[in-house]
Design an enzyme around this catalytic site. Structure first.
Site, PDB file in Angstrom:
ATOM      1  N   HIS A  66       0.816  -1.218   0.000  1.00  0.00           N
ATOM      2  CA  HIS A  66       0.000   0.000   0.000  1.00  0.00           C
ATOM      3  C   HIS A  66       0.853   1.274   0.000  1.00  0.00           C
ATOM      4  O   HIS A  66       0.373   2.337  -0.338  1.00  0.00           O
ATOM      5  CB  HIS A  66      -1.006   0.001   1.156  1.00  0.00           C
ATOM      6  CG  HIS A  66      -0.382   0.187   2.498  1.00  0.00           C
ATOM      7  ND1 HIS A  66       0.162  -0.858   3.201  1.00  0.00           N
ATOM      8  CD2 HIS A  66      -0.206   1.280   3.264  1.00  0.00           C
ATOM      9  CE1 HIS A  66       0.651  -0.403   4.340  1.00  0.00           C
ATOM     10  NE2 HIS A  66       0.441   0.888   4.414  1.00  0.00           N
TER      11      HIS A  66
ATOM     12  N   HIS B  91       8.119  -2.380   2.006  1.00  0.00           N
ATOM     13  CA  HIS B  91       7.808  -0.955   1.857  1.00  0.00           C
ATOM     14  C   HIS B  91       9.045  -0.101   1.556  1.00  0.00           C
ATOM     15  O   HIS B  91       9.056   0.692   0.622  1.00  0.00           O
ATOM     16  CB  HIS B  91       7.149  -0.409   3.119  1.00  0.00           C
ATOM     17  CG  HIS B  91       5.887  -1.120   3.511  1.00  0.00           C
ATOM     18  ND1 HIS B  91       4.926  -1.492   2.616  1.00  0.00           N
ATOM     19  CD2 HIS B  91       5.433  -1.521   4.724  1.00  0.00           C
ATOM     20  CE1 HIS B  91       3.932  -2.081   3.246  1.00  0.00           C
ATOM     21  NE2 HIS B  91       4.210  -2.115   4.532  1.00  0.00           N
TER      22      HIS B  91
END
Ligand code: NDP
Length: 456
Positions: free
Chosen positions: A164, A226
């Protein structure tokens, strides 16, 4: 567009905090209509009404922006299926329905292989897509095995390994700012940039997530996915387009250019630590090793720092510092691009010019450029900071990701070879850490982190 979403692990934290609010936001923005079908699957012995009630409560708690009608339009028609995500018969009944489905594995990563095998044996309708959360595998071998298993079920274009971070506006802004501004891209290389710091330091401690976190730790939870993905966006060559092939080809070039770390490099260029008891603001935080559900013998780190170098024409000579930590005294979540000092300053200025720093704040979203300008007195210099706030996103990050999944646009998801390459980059760190070549030090909760790292 696919109009059917099946979420496995639907009574979990991810669905409650991110997926349901994202669906409500998509509904409110007109991206979903009454044709959209949501099936929620978990092993809790709940009725459909139990699930709807729970889902409505979660939306009340976590979704402060979507109108009530949009939330209701998501929760009311939702189907709930009690199923073991690794049992073929259960999975077959969970994915039952007309036409292709997007199947979201909001499950603990250890369950992914069993569920993918069950999906294969249950028979997914052609054209269906599979969405997997991070971490993708727990090392290179398991990622390779999971990729092989997925390839038996759906083609690579139908696999969405979501991160995300890639859908966060500011992360997108890193690429936009670099490529759409004449003043930045010519300087975007090691001749002008000394160091890039990619930092996700948070004051949040474990917050009851031991079940997942204690088996992963900071390196696998944040750096492997990430932070390496953000590194790719900072360091990639300009892609020909933002299409899935061009973007992902350029990202994997970055991962492939990371100079392999030797044991000696790992000792010199990495740090690991976990938090001891302390105080954050007005709350007492127990030592990580004493948190509920933690097995201290695992020696899981809650703080990780890795300094990488890239062997490429553009970046040879720049250091990339990736750092993350929990239970720290303050939140600092940003990409800081530190430029080299000016080559010469005419004599007569009263003081040195501080090197420029361009910061992309990841949370809260912001962008600042530290310059040096004129001071109050003659021939004096003083810091000058330009600040900008990117436009507020029209959708939350998970809303964008879900929309891409439903439309079949995989540009922001991680390709299988990228996932494997990310493990390859960190394999020497994992191996040296498990052999205790780097000591696991402690830092008090609420502090600035382990001393050795500060001031760097
Ligand atoms: P949770 O533990 O909160 O939820 C997982 C859910 O899956 C639970 O309801 C669990 O049921 C269920 N489950 C486990 N095994 C099975 C099974 N065999 N059959 C059916 N259901 C099963 O985890 P999260 O929601 O936090 O995380 C889910 C995924 O999302 C993980 O991969 C995580 O890394 C990722 N993620 C999570 C984020 C977050 O903020 N929560 C952020 C980014 C990624 P039970 O309770 O009975 O065990």
């Amino acid at each position: 567009m696919i109009n059917r979403l099946v979420v496995f692990g639907a009574t979990g934290d991810l669905n409650a905090r991110y997926l349901l609010p994202a669906l409500a936001a998509l509904r409110a923005a007109g991206h979903l209509d009454d044709r959209f079908q949501l099936t929620c699957v978990d092993r809790a012995d709940w009725t459909r009404d139990d699930f709807r009630r729970w889902a409505a409560e979660q939306l009340d708690r976590h979704d402060l922006s979507s109108p009530a009608a949009a939330r209701k339009a998501i929760t009311e028609p939702a189907r709930y299926v009690r199923a073991d995500a690794t049992d073929v018969t259960d999975v077959a009944s969970a994915i039952e329905g007309d036409g292709p489905a997007a199947v979201y594995l909001a499950l603990p990563p250890a369950v992914f292989p069993g569920t993918v095998a069950a999906l294969r044996d249950a028979g997914l309708v052609a054209g269906s897509r599979i969405v997997l959360e991070k971490p993708f595998g727990e090392d290179l071998d398991s990622a390779v095995a999971l990729n092989r298993l997925l390839s038996e079920v759906v083609p690579e274009q139908a696999v969405f390994r979501v991160d995300h971070f890639l859908a966060m506006t500011t992360v997108q802004n890193v690429l936009g700012s670099r490529l759409a501004n004449r003043v930045l891209e010519p300087l975007w290389n090691s001749a002008h940039i000394a160091e890039v710091e990619i930092v996700w330091e948070e004051s949040l401690a474990l917050e009851g997530r031991a079940g997942y976190y204690d088996g992963a730790g900071a390196l696998k939870d944040m750096v492997q996915n990430h932070l390496l993905q953000v590194l790719c966006l900072v360091a990639m060559e300009p892609p020909l387009s933002l299409g899935e092939r061009d973007l992902r080809d350029r990202k994997i070039d970055v991962l492939r250019s990371v100079r392999p770390l030797t044991d000696d490099d790992v000792v010199r260029r990495t740090r690991r630590a976990r938090y001891a008891a302390g105080r954050i603001g007005d709350r007492d935080v127990p030592a990580y090793a004493e948190e509920d559900g933690v097995d201290p013998r695992r020696r899981t780190e809650t703080f990780a720092e890795v300094v990488l170098e890239l062997d490429s024409w553009r970046w040879s000579g720049t250091t990339f510092r990736l750092r993350t930590g929990k239970a720290l005294g303050r939140d600092r979540k940003e990409v800081a691009v530190r430029f080299r000092p000016v080559p010469h300053l005419p004599s007569g200025f009263g003081e040195e010019a501080s090197p420029n720093v361009l910061r992309f704040g990841l949370e809260p979203e912001s962008m600042t450029l530290a310059l040096t300008g004129a001071g109050a007195g003659a021939h004096t210099l003083a810091p000058l900071v330009l600040t900008a706030r990117p436009a507020a996103p029209d959708l939350p990050a998970y809303g964008r990701l879900l929309l891409d999944v439903l439309h079949g646009n995989a540009a922001l998801s991680i390709r299988g070879d990228e996932a494997e390459e990310s493990w390859r980059v960190l394999a020497p760190v994992m191996s040296a850490w498990s052999g205790n070549l780097v000591p696991l030090v402690e830092y008090p909760a609420g502090s600035d982190g382990p001393a050795a790292v500060r001031g760097s």
